[in-house]
Design an enzyme around this catalytic site. Structure first.
Site, mmCIF file in Angstrom:
data_model
loop_
_atom_site.group_PDB
_atom_site.id
_atom_site.type_symbol
_atom_site.label_atom_id
_atom_site.label_comp_id
_atom_site.label_asym_id
_atom_site.label_seq_id
_atom_site.Cartn_x
_atom_site.Cartn_y
_atom_site.Cartn_z
ATOM 1 C CG ASN A 89 1.146 8.161 4.252
ATOM 2 O OD1 ASN A 89 0.548 7.095 4.330
ATOM 3 N ND2 ASN A 89 0.952 9.003 3.233
ATOM 4 C CB SER A 141 2.068 -2.732 3.356
ATOM 5 O OG SER A 141 1.164 -3.577 2.665
ATOM 6 C CE1 TYR A 154 3.867 -1.050 -1.361
ATOM 7 C CE2 TYR A 154 2.877 -3.168 -0.820
ATOM 8 C CZ TYR A 154 2.922 -1.795 -0.669
ATOM 9 O OH TYR A 154 2.024 -1.162 0.158
ATOM 10 C CB SER A 157 10.032 -1.609 0.008
ATOM 11 O OG SER A 157 8.628 -1.587 -0.199
ATOM 12 C CE LYS A 158 4.862 0.348 1.921
ATOM 13 N NZ LYS A 158 4.888 1.698 2.523
#
Length: 277
Positions: A89, A141, A154, A157-158
């Protein structure tokens, strides 16, 4: 017939979604290892769980440091003879224009969101193989599926977390190791506290989106628990996100981009409006 207690290890569990996940699994009679770099907050989460009649203990861990993960593994093995679920997480957030975002910021978010998860998997997958079973829940995400403008590092990365999870689900199927990926949309959490950005209005805008979310961290944790328990692969949390994801999958990409262009333009305008206030 007695069943053995489930043992669950959660990274980044000292706050936000990680804390909600720890509370959820503990409420379902699992013993939880709270792993985090924030010792004080992590110990508080354990105290809260134990006060509610659950079982939890804290182990400090920096997922970007392999020695720290090795120490975590040894600590957990000294307490538990088996591990049922690893929840990856821990993560951070970034937001910037592609032409101005520093490469150091790109490396920072990738080091934590992607390489940290890889570090965890590389050390815990052999243990799962040795014991003959296990489950991994990776927290990605909605942004990894349907990207958000001005959050390229971001988003990337997700998206990598989603791809890694899909790969691992295929790769580890013969080893009786299940892999699921959680892709939540915006919800009230502390992710903004880790946000790195050079856009002064972006933090305010994301805060508004967090506050407008129809669900909270506890509800996201409920969805994660139900989905992982049923060994589903992709766990989507928001109805709007589900619709957008399926539109992207079913529509020709040219239609999809026309559809979301209005949202992109709206976000640009919101940033301009915030800047003029």
């Amino acid at each position: 017939m007695k069943t053995k207690q489930q043992h669950v290890l959660i990274t980044g569990a000292a706050s936000g979604l990680g804390k909600a996940l720890a509370l959820k699994w503990a409420s379902q009679h699992a013993e939880v290892c709270v792993a985090d770099i924030n010792q004080h907050a992590g110990e508080q989460v354990c105290q809260e769980i134990n006060a509610l009649g659950g079982k939890a203990f804290f182990v400090p861990c920096d997922i970007t440091n392999t020695d720290s993960i090795t120490a975590l593994m040894k600590n957990v093995q000294s307490r538990w003879q088996h591990i049922d679920l690893l929840v990856n997480n821990a993560g951070v957030a970034t937001a910037d224009k592609i032409e101005t975002e520093p490469m150091l910021q790109w490396r920072w978010v990738m080091e934590i969101n992607v390489f940290g998860m890889v570090n965890m998997c590389q050390q815990f997958v052999p243990f799962f193989k040795q014991q003959g079973y296990g489950s991994i829940l990776n927290v990605a995400s909605q942004a990894g599926l349907t990207p958000i403008p001005f959050m390229s590092s971001y988003n990337a990365s997700k998206a990598a977390v989603v791809s890694l999870s899909e790969t691992l689900r295929l790769e580890l199927a013969d080893d009786n190791i299940n892999v699921s990926v959680l892709c939540p949309g915006f919800f009230k959490t502390n992710l903004g506290s880790s946000l790195r950005t050079q856009l002064p209005t972006m933090e305010k805008l994301l805060g508004k989106l967090f506050d407008k979310s129809p669900i909270n961290a506890a509800q996201v944790a409920d969805i994660a628990y139900q989905g992982e328990t049923n060994k589903q692969f992709m766990l989507l949390t928001h109805q709007q996100g589900k619709r957008l994801y399926w539109l992207k999958r079913l529509l020709p990409l040219s239609w999809y981009f026309k559809l979301v262009l209005k949202q992109t333009l709206r976000l640009r305008q919101l940033l301009k409006d915030e800047h003029t206030k």
